[in-house]
Design a protein around this motif. Structure first.
Motif, short mmCIF file in Angstrom:
data_model
loop_
_atom_site.label_atom_id
_atom_site.label_comp_id
_atom_site.label_asym_id
_atom_site.label_seq_id
_atom_site.Cartn_x
_atom_site.Cartn_y
_atom_site.Cartn_z
N SER A 10 -32.42 8.68 -8.37
CA SER A 10 -32.41 10.10 -8.74
C SER A 10 -31.98 10.93 -7.54
O SER A 10 -32.35 10.65 -6.40
CB SER A 10 -33.80 10.52 -9.21
OG SER A 10 -34.77 10.27 -8.23
N PRO A 12 -31.74 14.91 -6.26
CA PRO A 12 -32.08 16.31 -6.55
C PRO A 12 -30.92 17.25 -6.24
O PRO A 12 -30.11 16.98 -5.36
CB PRO A 12 -33.27 16.58 -5.62
CG PRO A 12 -33.08 15.63 -4.48
CD PRO A 12 -32.43 14.40 -5.06
N GLU A 52 -29.47 14.42 -12.07
CA GLU A 52 -30.65 14.31 -11.22
C GLU A 52 -31.46 13.04 -11.51
O GLU A 52 -31.85 12.33 -10.61
CB GLU A 52 -31.57 15.54 -11.33
CG GLU A 52 -30.96 16.82 -10.77
CD GLU A 52 -31.96 17.93 -10.60
OE1 GLU A 52 -32.66 18.24 -11.58
OE2 GLU A 52 -32.06 18.49 -9.48
N CYS A 332 -38.95 9.35 -6.08
CA CYS A 332 -38.24 10.09 -7.12
C CYS A 332 -37.75 11.39 -6.52
O CYS A 332 -38.54 12.13 -5.92
CB CYS A 332 -39.17 10.37 -8.31
SG CYS A 332 -38.33 11.26 -9.63
N MET A 333 -36.48 11.63 -6.66
CA MET A 333 -35.87 12.88 -6.15
C MET A 333 -36.10 13.03 -4.64
O MET A 333 -36.12 14.16 -4.14
CB MET A 333 -36.44 14.09 -6.88
CG MET A 333 -36.23 14.06 -8.38
SD MET A 333 -34.63 14.66 -8.83
CE MET A 333 -34.99 16.40 -9.02
#
Lengths: 372, 251
Positions: A10, A12, A52, A332-333
């Motif tokens: 992922s 962002p 994303e 995540c991100m």
């Protein structure tokens, strides 16, 4: 019990020139460390257009890079989309064979069919057909890998006799898996003698029931490959920290961020009524758990978040319900700084992994022996 | 974080339905026919039309929903809506850009009791022909919507997923005046369902407040016979705050 890593990759916003490269570089650094620490496998998804949430559209390249910088860790497609508009089956057979050669026989091949309108619509795929094309693909792949000359006439693709080259390094061929998100897909896996590559974060009771049914059913399977791959793989989050509260806090933030992002996906069922997509897959569960990125609420049961003792209890419980492998999402991100991700991996390897012995022998059986 | 809508709220305040409060009694709506057609649209104008509490869907898409309600407390009526699909937090929602009804009593009740942005049209038609189901909306002597469902085939009602809607209202009560997003989440019991190819013959962009939307890809259409309802209002949201922080439960 074996442990692995699982990547959606992922990224962002804002997307800068360096942001995607940073995510890929961080993942490769994690994989290299995981290999040194004794993790068994790394899996990468195939997703397209999922802003994303996942920028992992060419997993074969990422996995090749993983293989080139590691020695032992196995590399897994989690999954290859077995839909002709996405991937031609000949190319799948060729690419996977090359990756198996380059990795020295470390390839695992997960299969699936995509579950979002974003992807299916993007490739102009009719949702009604994906389950059927997946079925054709998984029946062809082992033969394309193992027979010298292959030809095929099917509903979704065909080819005249040709020699598909190269052949995989593993003999008879790499293990095959099916992504299991929708209810009942574990039975599709069992019926074909394929491994169950669980991609949901379901609780113990639900998983235990699915695993029991899978193991019962696979005893009667008609395998599509040259061996039965009776294994249950599941996915989890991992953030391991000496301080339990801190580990839970940071880990829950990661999990909630992931769930919130996943819930943004336009599922096939939401946009296009089709009997091929009866359920929303993992989305209802994620929506229940994802109240927002700032949530401090309790996470789902069985998540590997917190201190080593708490994580050990969770993993033991997964082992007790019949799970063979757990693959972890580590970030995540990029919400967790890379140094903390690496530290979490090291702590898990030091304090939790020694409590589990790898399976003495692969849980694979030759065709014909499953029902004996 | 996912993107948010970029609607300039000031630009739409003047046309919003006014509500004193959110107390209303539900309507049972048996025997309804619902035609729903989905189209992907361009990103820029769609995002500019979506309230900033909501996330845009990826890809951006709209649904035309044309319904016939034969049995209601105000008599039979048709209702046509154009919805821009998005997300309220983690939940898919259709933001109602504009709606039209062919019955004055229905238009008034829907606007006053639920705050739907409904205007009266001279004609809202939902009709089945031998080769297609079509719907038209006529206002002030002009056709403002002309759509159809063609090549339809029977499917299971269980295959259909209707998304709850949200719309903007202006609350006029003394305690909490200001704009709000109102969620309407009907239940559906399916008796018949068909799926087919959506055809967009004509859409008057100004009449539906979708200026500059360009249809880039057709998705699918469906026609169903259902028992449904208009329930009591359960949730309202601040239109300029992410819904995970700005939602109020009414019932």
């Amino acid at each position: 019990m074996k442990f692995g890593l699982f990547y959606e990759l992922s990224v962002p916003r804002p997307w800068t020139r360096e942001s995607e490269r940073t995510v890929y570089n961080n993942a490769l650094e994690q994989v290299k460390l995981a290999d040194e620490l004794g993790f068994d496998q790394v899996w990468a998804v195939e997703h397209h257009f999922l802003e994303e949430y996942s920028h992992c559209s060419a997993p074969e390249l990422f996995l090749t890079a993983c293989a080139m910088i590691t020695k032992k860790i196995r590399v897994g497609h989690g999954i290859v989309v077995c839909v002709p508009e996405f991937n031609h089956p000949i190319k799948i057979a060729e690419r996977t064979a090359v990756l198996d050669l380059l990795s020295g026989g470390r390839l695992e091949v997960g299969t699936g069919r995509s579950a979002t309108w974003t992807e299916l619509g993007g490739f102009r795929t009719h949702p009604d057909t994906t389950k059927k094309s997946w079925d054709e693909f998984v029946r062809c792949l082992p033969k394309m890998w193992t027979t010298e000359t292959f030809s095929y006439e099917g509903e979704f693709w065909s080819m005249p006799p040709r020699t598909i080259l190269p052949k995989p390094y593993q003999k008879p061929h790499p293990p095959l898996w099916v992504a299991v998100t929708s209810a009942g897909t574990e039975l599709d896996a069992a019926d074909r003698g394929l491994g169950s590559l669980g991609l949901t974060f379901a609780g113990f009771a639900e998983q235990e029931q699915k695993i029991k049914e899978y193991r019962r059913r696979i005893q009667l399977c008609n395998p599509v490959g040259d061996f039965v791959n009776e294994q249950v793989n599941t996915v989890n989050f991992l953030f391991c920290h000496e301080d339990d509260a801190e580990g839970c806090r940071i880990g829950r933030h990661m999990a909630t961020t992931f769930n919130y992002l996943a819930s943004q996906l336009v599922s096939a069922r939401e946009a296009f009524p089709s009997k091929s997509y009866k359920s929303l897959g993992l989305l209802p569960q994620l929506r229940r758990q994802a109240v927002g990125p700032d949530s401090q609420g309790e996470g789902a049961e069985g998540l590997a978040l917190g201190n080593p003792e708490r994580i050990l209890r969770a993993v033991k419980r997964w082992e007790s319900v019949g799970v063979d492998r757990i693959n972890f999402l580590l970030n995540c991100m990029e919400e967790i700084p890379q140094e903390q991700v690496l530290k979490s991996l090291r702590l898990f390897a030091k304090e939790v992994m020694p409590h589990f012995q790898p399976l003495a022998t692969p849980a694979t059986t030759p065709v014909g022996s499953a029902a004996q | 974080m996912p993107l948010f809508g970029q609607l300039n709220l000031q630009s739409v305040l003047a046309r919003l339905p006014e509500m004193q409060d959110f107390e209303t009694e539900p309507w049972e709506l048996p025997g309804a026919d619902i035609l729903q057609l989905s189209f992907e649209v361009g990103q820029e104008r769609a995002d500019a039309s979506l309230p900033s509490a909501l996330h845009p869907a990826v890809p951006r898409y709209v649904t035309c929903v044309i319904s016939h309600f034969p049995q209601t407390p105000v008599g039979p009526f048709h209702l046509a809506q154009l919805r821009l699909m998005g997300r309220a937090g983690v939940h898919p929602r259709g933001y109602v850009l504009q709606a039209y009804s062919d019955a004055p009593a229905a238009a008034q009740a829907l606007r006053q009791r639920w705050g739907f942005p409904v205007e009266l049209a001279a004609e809202v038609v939902l009709r089945t022909h031998y080769d297609r189901v079509f719907a038209t909306v006529v206002k002030d002597g002009q056709t403002i919507l002309d759509v159809a469902l063609s090549q339809s085939e029977t499917v299971s009602g269980a295959d259909i997923q209707y998304i709850s809607s949200v719309h903007l209202v202006q609350v006029t009560s003394i305690d909490t005046p200001g704009p709000r997003l109102v969620q309407v989440d009907p239940r559906y019991t399916f008796h018949r369902a068909e799926r087919g190819r959506p055809v967009l013959q004509y859409l008057d962009e100004a009449a539906w407040h979708c200026e500059g939307f360009s249809v880039v890809h057709t998705i699918v259409g469906s026609l169903t016979s259902v028992d449904t309802d208009l329930p009591r209002i359960r949730f309202v949201m601040d239109p300029e705050v992410p819904v995970v922080q700005g939602t109020t439960r009414i019932h």
